[in-house]
Design a protein around this motif. Structure first.
Motif, PDB file in Angstrom:
ATOM      1  N   LYS A  63       0.830  -1.213   0.000  1.00 46.04           N
ATOM      2  CA  LYS A  63       0.000   0.000   0.000  1.00 46.04           C
ATOM      3  C   LYS A  63       0.860   1.256   0.000  1.00 46.04           C
ATOM      4  O   LYS A  63       0.558   2.230  -0.697  1.00 46.04           O
ATOM      5  N   LEU A  64       1.931   1.236   0.777  1.00 49.04           N
ATOM      6  CA  LEU A  64       2.822   2.395   0.835  1.00 49.04           C
ATOM      7  C   LEU A  64       3.527   2.605  -0.501  1.00 49.04           C
ATOM      8  O   LEU A  64       3.610   3.727  -1.001  1.00 49.04           O
ATOM      9  N   ILE A  65       3.987   1.532  -1.116  1.00 45.17           N
ATOM     10  CA  ILE A  65       4.630   1.623  -2.427  1.00 45.17           C
ATOM     11  C   ILE A  65       3.642   2.136  -3.462  1.00 45.17           C
ATOM     12  O   ILE A  65       3.982   2.978  -4.304  1.00 45.17           O
ATOM     13  N   ASP A  66       2.395   1.670  -3.405  1.00 45.11           N
ATOM     14  CA  ASP A  66       1.368   2.133  -4.337  1.00 45.11           C
ATOM     15  C   ASP A  66       1.094   3.628  -4.152  1.00 45.11           C
ATOM     16  O   ASP A  66       0.916   4.363  -5.121  1.00 45.11           O
ATOM     17  N   ARG A  67       1.063   4.088  -2.911  1.00 42.99           N
ATOM     18  CA  ARG A  67       0.814   5.503  -2.626  1.00 42.99           C
ATOM     19  C   ARG A  67       1.957   6.380  -3.139  1.00 42.99           C
ATOM     20  O   ARG A  67       1.732   7.474  -3.647  1.00 42.99           O
ATOM     21  N   GLU A  68       3.168   5.897  -3.025  1.00 45.24           N
ATOM     22  CA  GLU A  68       4.350   6.670  -3.416  1.00 45.24           C
ATOM     23  C   GLU A  68       4.759   6.307  -4.843  1.00 45.24           C
ATOM     24  O   GLU A  68       5.889   5.920  -5.113  1.00 45.24           O
ATOM     25  N   LYS A  69       3.856   6.493  -5.788  1.00 44.69           N
ATOM     26  CA  LYS A  69       4.040   6.061  -7.181  1.00 44.69           C
ATOM     27  C   LYS A  69       5.219   6.734  -7.886  1.00 44.69           C
ATOM     28  O   LYS A  69       5.775   6.182  -8.817  1.00 44.69           O
ATOM     29  N   ASN A  70       5.580   7.932  -7.469  1.00 41.87           N
ATOM     30  CA  ASN A  70       6.650   8.665  -8.146  1.00 41.87           C
ATOM     31  C   ASN A  70       8.039   8.283  -7.632  1.00 41.87           C
ATOM     32  O   ASN A  70       9.032   8.878  -8.025  1.00 41.87           O
ATOM     33  N   TYR A  71       8.083   7.294  -6.755  1.00 41.44           N
ATOM     34  CA  TYR A  71       9.333   6.882  -6.123  1.00 41.44           C
ATOM     35  C   TYR A  71       9.518   5.382  -6.272  1.00 41.44           C
ATOM     36  O   TYR A  71       8.554   4.633  -6.372  1.00 41.44           O
ATOM     37  N   SER A  72      10.769   4.966  -6.275  1.00 43.39           N
ATOM     38  CA  SER A  72      11.076   3.541  -6.202  1.00 43.39           C
ATOM     39  C   SER A  72      11.749   3.291  -4.859  1.00 43.39           C
ATOM     40  O   SER A  72      12.124   4.232  -4.157  1.00 43.39           O
ATOM     41  N   THR A  73      11.881   2.035  -4.491  1.00 40.73           N
ATOM     42  CA  THR A  73      12.494   1.721  -3.210  1.00 40.73           C
ATOM     43  C   THR A  73      13.946   1.300  -3.408  1.00 40.73           C
ATOM     44  O   THR A  73      14.299   0.711  -4.434  1.00 40.73           O
ATOM     45  N   LYS A  74      14.762   1.632  -2.424  1.00 42.57           N
ATOM     46  CA  LYS A  74      16.163   1.229  -2.398  1.00 42.57           C
ATOM     47  C   LYS A  74      16.474   0.726  -0.995  1.00 42.57           C
ATOM     48  O   LYS A  74      15.922   1.214  -0.019  1.00 42.57           O
ATOM     49  N   TRP A  75      17.393  -0.222  -0.934  1.00 46.69           N
ATOM     50  CA  TRP A  75      17.834  -0.732   0.359  1.00 46.69           C
ATOM     51  C   TRP A  75      18.722   0.295   1.030  1.00 46.69           C
ATOM     52  O   TRP A  75      19.507   0.978   0.372  1.00 46.69           O
ATOM     53  N   LEU A  76      18.636   0.377   2.330  1.00 46.47           N
ATOM     54  CA  LEU A  76      19.461   1.303   3.104  1.00 46.47           C
ATOM     55  C   LEU A  76      20.281   0.504   4.113  1.00 46.47           C
ATOM     56  O   LEU A  76      19.721  -0.235   4.933  1.00 46.47           O
ATOM     57  N   ASN A  77      21.584   0.668   4.039  1.00 44.16           N
ATOM     58  CA  ASN A  77      22.493  -0.002   4.959  1.00 44.16           C
ATOM     59  C   ASN A  77      22.291   0.545   6.368  1.00 44.16           C
ATOM     60  O   ASN A  77      22.270   1.758   6.568  1.00 44.16           O
ATOM     61  N   HIS A  78      22.169  -0.332   7.324  1.00 46.99           N
ATOM     62  CA  HIS A  78      21.951   0.058   8.724  1.00 46.99           C
ATOM     63  C   HIS A  78      23.031   1.008   9.240  1.00 46.99           C
ATOM     64  O   HIS A  78      22.750   1.850  10.099  1.00 46.99           O
ATOM     65  N   LYS A  79      24.251   0.867   8.733  1.00 45.05           N
ATOM     66  CA  LYS A  79      25.368   1.689   9.212  1.00 45.05           C
ATOM     67  C   LYS A  79      25.161   3.170   8.909  1.00 45.05           C
ATOM     68  O   LYS A  79      25.779   4.019   9.530  1.00 45.05           O
ATOM     69  N   ARG A  80      24.309   3.481   7.959  1.00 42.45           N
ATOM     70  CA  ARG A  80      24.051   4.878   7.576  1.00 42.45           C
ATOM     71  C   ARG A  80      22.991   5.540   8.446  1.00 42.45           C
ATOM     72  O   ARG A  80      22.758   6.739   8.349  1.00 42.45           O
ATOM     73  N   ILE A  81      22.336   4.764   9.306  1.00 41.71           N
ATOM     74  CA  ILE A  81      21.226   5.265  10.114  1.00 41.71           C
ATOM     75  C   ILE A  81      21.698   5.527  11.535  1.00 41.71           C
ATOM     76  O   ILE A  81      22.343   4.683  12.149  1.00 41.71           O
ATOM     77  N   SER A  82      21.349   6.704  12.054  1.00 37.97           N
ATOM     78  CA  SER A  82      21.602   6.990  13.470  1.00 37.97           C
ATOM     79  C   SER A  82      20.303   7.481  14.101  1.00 37.97           C
ATOM     80  O   SER A  82      19.371   7.894  13.416  1.00 37.97           O
ATOM     81  N   PHE A  83      20.267   7.430  15.414  1.00 33.96           N
ATOM     82  CA  PHE A  83      19.081   7.810  16.183  1.00 33.96           C
ATOM     83  C   PHE A  83      19.458   8.937  17.149  1.00 33.96           C
ATOM     84  O   PHE A  83      19.593   8.703  18.345  1.00 33.96           O
ATOM     85  N   PRO A  84      19.627  10.165  16.640  1.00 30.96           N
ATOM     86  CA  PRO A  84      20.074  11.267  17.496  1.00 30.96           C
ATOM     87  C   PRO A  84      18.969  11.908  18.336  1.00 30.96           C
ATOM     88  O   PRO A  84      19.225  12.825  19.107  1.00 30.96           O
ATOM     89  N   TYR A  85      17.766  11.427  18.186  1.00 34.00           N
ATOM     90  CA  TYR A  85      16.628  12.003  18.886  1.00 34.00           C
ATOM     91  C   TYR A  85      16.291  11.140  20.101  1.00 34.00           C
ATOM     92  O   TYR A  85      16.914  10.122  20.345  1.00 34.00           O
ATOM     93  N   LYS A  86      15.289  11.514  20.845  1.00 27.42           N
ATOM     94  CA  LYS A  86      14.964  10.838  22.103  1.00 27.42           C
ATOM     95  C   LYS A  86      14.606   9.364  21.920  1.00 27.42           C
ATOM     96  O   LYS A  86      14.959   8.528  22.731  1.00 27.42           O
TER      97      LYS A  86
END
Length: 152
Positions: A63-86
């Motif tokens: 459903k989310l992919i269908d809603r975001e029709k103008n975008y494609s999905t890409k994998w994101l490496n966990h190492k690139r993600i940080s959680f600087p918020y609470k």
């Protein structure tokens, strides 16, 4: 649009910062009348914040992919993600993280983007969502979004 927003707000979300991405108004909306936000891969110290949404089923993802029709999905490496918020989350090695990347046919050149207005209410929805997460998230959103200018 309102229904999708409510559906997502029911899910658990985590505010994140992602290395190597740059956000700007570089995507043509469906119909081509307006511009909306997109991201692009960049080398160096670029980063942008966003939200990580934990989906429960393959149907939710579809459903989310269908809603975001103008975008494609890409994998994101966990190492690139940080959680600087609470709110923090520990990603398991088998957790799959994707992000939505503008399809080439909807990606605007800088000149084309300058000719289009931002879709009505779109920026308000984005800013209200950022405020709901927190002032620090809102500040990072403003600082990491190219072309976002607030006038006094």
């Amino acid at each position: 649009m309102q229904e999708n927003t409510r559906e997502i707000s029911k899910r658990q979300i985590w505010p994140v910062m992602v290395d190597g991405l740059k956000r700007s108004f570089n995507v043509s909306s469906t119909g081509g009348k307006y511009k909306v936000l997109g991201i692009k891969e960049v080398k160096g110290k670029s980063k942008c914040n966003g939200i990580l949404i934990k989906l429960r089923t393959a149907e939710e993802l579809a459903k989310l992919i269908d809603r975001e029709k103008n975008y494609s999905t890409k994998w994101l490496n966990h190492k690139r993600i940080s959680f600087p918020y609470k709110k923090q989350l520990t990603l398991n090695p088998d957790d799959q993280v994707i992000y939505f990347y503008p399809k080439a046919k909807y990606t605007l050149t800088k000149k084309a983007a300058e000719q289009l207005a931002i879709r009505p209410n779109y920026l308000t929805i984005c800013l209200e969502g950022a405020v709901d997460i927190g002032e620090d998230f809102l500040q990072d959103f403003a600082e990491t979004t190219e072309g976002l200018v607030f006038k006094n």
